[in-house]
Design a protein around this motif. Sequence first.
Motif, PDB file in Angstrom:
ATOM      1  N   ASN A 238       0.823  -1.204   0.000  1.00  0.00           N
ATOM      2  CA  ASN A 238       0.000   0.000   0.000  1.00  0.00           C
ATOM      3  C   ASN A 238       0.862   1.260   0.000  1.00  0.00           C
ATOM      4  OD1 ASN A 238      -2.022   1.868   0.220  1.00  0.00           O
ATOM      5  ND2 ASN A 238      -2.518   1.401   2.359  1.00  0.00           N
ATOM      6  N   LYS A 255      -2.929  -3.728  -1.760  1.00  0.00           N
ATOM      7  CA  LYS A 255      -3.980  -3.184  -2.611  1.00  0.00           C
ATOM      8  C   LYS A 255      -3.821  -3.721  -4.029  1.00  0.00           C
ATOM      9  CE  LYS A 255      -5.039   1.097  -0.137  1.00  0.00           C
ATOM     10  NZ  LYS A 255      -5.191   2.586  -0.229  1.00  0.00           N
ATOM     11  N   PHE A 257      -3.859  -2.798  -7.926  1.00  0.00           N
ATOM     12  CA  PHE A 257      -3.671  -1.665  -8.835  1.00  0.00           C
ATOM     13  C   PHE A 257      -3.909  -2.113 -10.270  1.00  0.00           C
ATOM     14  CE2 PHE A 257      -1.643  -0.177  -5.082  1.00  0.00           C
ATOM     15  CZ  PHE A 257      -1.612   1.210  -5.139  1.00  0.00           C
ATOM     16  N   GLU A 271      -5.377   2.679  -8.359  1.00  0.00           N
ATOM     17  CA  GLU A 271      -5.821   1.628  -7.458  1.00  0.00           C
ATOM     18  C   GLU A 271      -7.329   1.432  -7.600  1.00  0.00           C
ATOM     19  OE1 GLU A 271      -6.658   2.586  -3.140  1.00  0.00           O
ATOM     20  OE2 GLU A 271      -4.878   3.817  -3.502  1.00  0.00           O
ATOM     21  N   ASN A 275     -10.284  -1.044  -2.466  1.00  0.00           N
ATOM     22  CA  ASN A 275      -9.133  -1.165  -1.579  1.00  0.00           C
ATOM     23  C   ASN A 275      -9.366  -0.406  -0.280  1.00  0.00           C
ATOM     24  OD1 ASN A 275      -7.399  -2.706  -3.271  1.00  0.00           O
ATOM     25  ND2 ASN A 275      -6.943  -0.872  -4.474  1.00  0.00           N
TER      26      ASN A 275
END
Length: 628
Positions: A238, A255, A257, A271, A275
């Motif tokens: 992250n 996360k 992306f 992203e 998330n």
Amino acid sequence: MRNIFYSSLIALIGIVLVGCSAEKYFNEGDKHYEYLRYSEAIASYEKGIKKDRNLEVLEKMGNAYYFMGKYEKAMELYEECMANKSAADKLNFYYARALMATGKTKEAKGYLTRYLLRHPNDVVAGMLLSSVNSINERYIDTSLFTLEKIPTDDFTGAFSAVEYRDGIVFSGEKEVFRGSKQSPWTGNSYLDLYYMEKDEDGNWLSPEILQGTINGKFHEGPASFSKSGDVVYFTRSNYFKRKMEISNEEENNLKIFIAKSEDGKWKHLEELPFNSDNYSCGHPALASDDKTLYFVSDMPGGYGGTDIYVTRFENGEWTKPENLGETVNTPGNEMFPYMHDDGILYFSSDAHNSMGGLDVFLTYEYNGRWMKPENLNYPLNSLKDDFSFVLSEDNTTGFVTSSRANKDELYEFKKNAPTFILYGRARKKDSFDPVAGVTVEITRGSDGKVITMTSDKDGKFEYQLDVEEEYHLLCTKIGCFTRTDKVSTKGKKYSENFYADFIVEEIELNKPIVLEDIFYDFDRWNIRPDAATELDKLVKLLKDNPTIHIEMGSHCDARGKDHYNQVLSDKRALAAVRYLIYKGIAADRLSWKGYGETVPRNQCVNGVKCSEEQHQENRRTEFKVTKL
């Protein structure tokens, strides 16, 4: 490597404490341990236990080694702890888990059983015990997959290969020198995404790191590409634009992306909207429609450590993620989803009766419900972690990651069709004497192709059957009854041997052949269920031999008047004939005769006292061939 979701991908930030006493080193190690920085935790603990071999610290070190995939070292520490009578009861569970990872499943069973006697509600321990008890089922067919390791010697770990253009993209880590930036989990480099392809001779070339902003300062993990290959979904720590985001628990979560290819480089990172800074999302797997995305998360409201979710791109945005439910997800960890074009979802789990670590499973959705996951078994799965299964469009080749060689490595696999062998034998009736020269015709159902062979001197014949086929077998020899059989491989997933036992019996006119298990209740002539089963065998014989005519003969025991028994036996013979007609045998091929009590099989005649079983032996039905 155990607990891949965290071990391969999470980059955590903590405060390094410096001290000289054992307690200070233990406190420092606990900080690292709490935030999953296992390599750093071990380094601190090692300094402390030189001064104080603290039992609790040794246990945590064992856990740290386990999560790093160093199972033998973990077992060594667990054993030292268990030698102390004051050791925590949980050690039975930890030790059993390490035993399973090293293939000692029988030993693991005892420790798990002992632990569950005191903790019967521990779901994870119960799953592990179930895995131990079913371990032999995992070896049902060891020929279904052929695995070949992909050379990645420059990497300390490589996993999650996916097809991309003329090769594969995977996530890998390398050994780094002291002073260089290291992953606090393993002490190696952070993970990056690499591309690798084969040369003209089919040999893998050296991997190259993907260009552009896709690889950054910390972890980049499993990736999934669009059909066109110009859009990628991938997992990363992250951070964005050089800024690391920390959760309320001081963790750097994962996360998903998205990036787009431009001039040979990956750019325009964004992203996905679901998330969060407070939980992880990763392991994206894009379905063939480019609009359905499966992924893994430990978001609140799940069933266990990590669950599989799905989201769809509708009206220009991603829908709220949906948990796949408790059929797929468990109190354990479900990871690395992959949706094939045929609608089958593959994923890895350390539950669902795995072999001990992560195993690859498959499931599919039917009428809105996910079906019970099925283990892909050995040799695709092993006693270590097996994950990141992807299948090529040809449905016969693909890639999987495994730690079976004590580190995460890439394997290319070939999916083999199951093998079905028919083993036949021709023998004389009432003996095992082989009969040579019996003609066997095997007719394939799909196209009517006939394969003809003859039994050898041992009365045997052998034939390899095709998958998803039905066969009709015809066994003939001049002057003998013809026999038939059916064999089907439809719906069978695992290799199997089929056996056909043909009885060779000469046809002799007017020779009585007793149907051994056709009996009648006293003073009755109806066909009992057990008699119907035997008469069905005669039906088959008559259908196999359509040119013969037979007489059904019925016999009574000596009880009752002679005339009455004569009438009763006639009714019984007629009842058998009517049953044959009902089953499709032409009436003009059949005749019947009642013999009363005139032809007993034993000494039970008028005036002789006999048991019920002896009398029932005389209440019988025979047939004899009267015409060819």
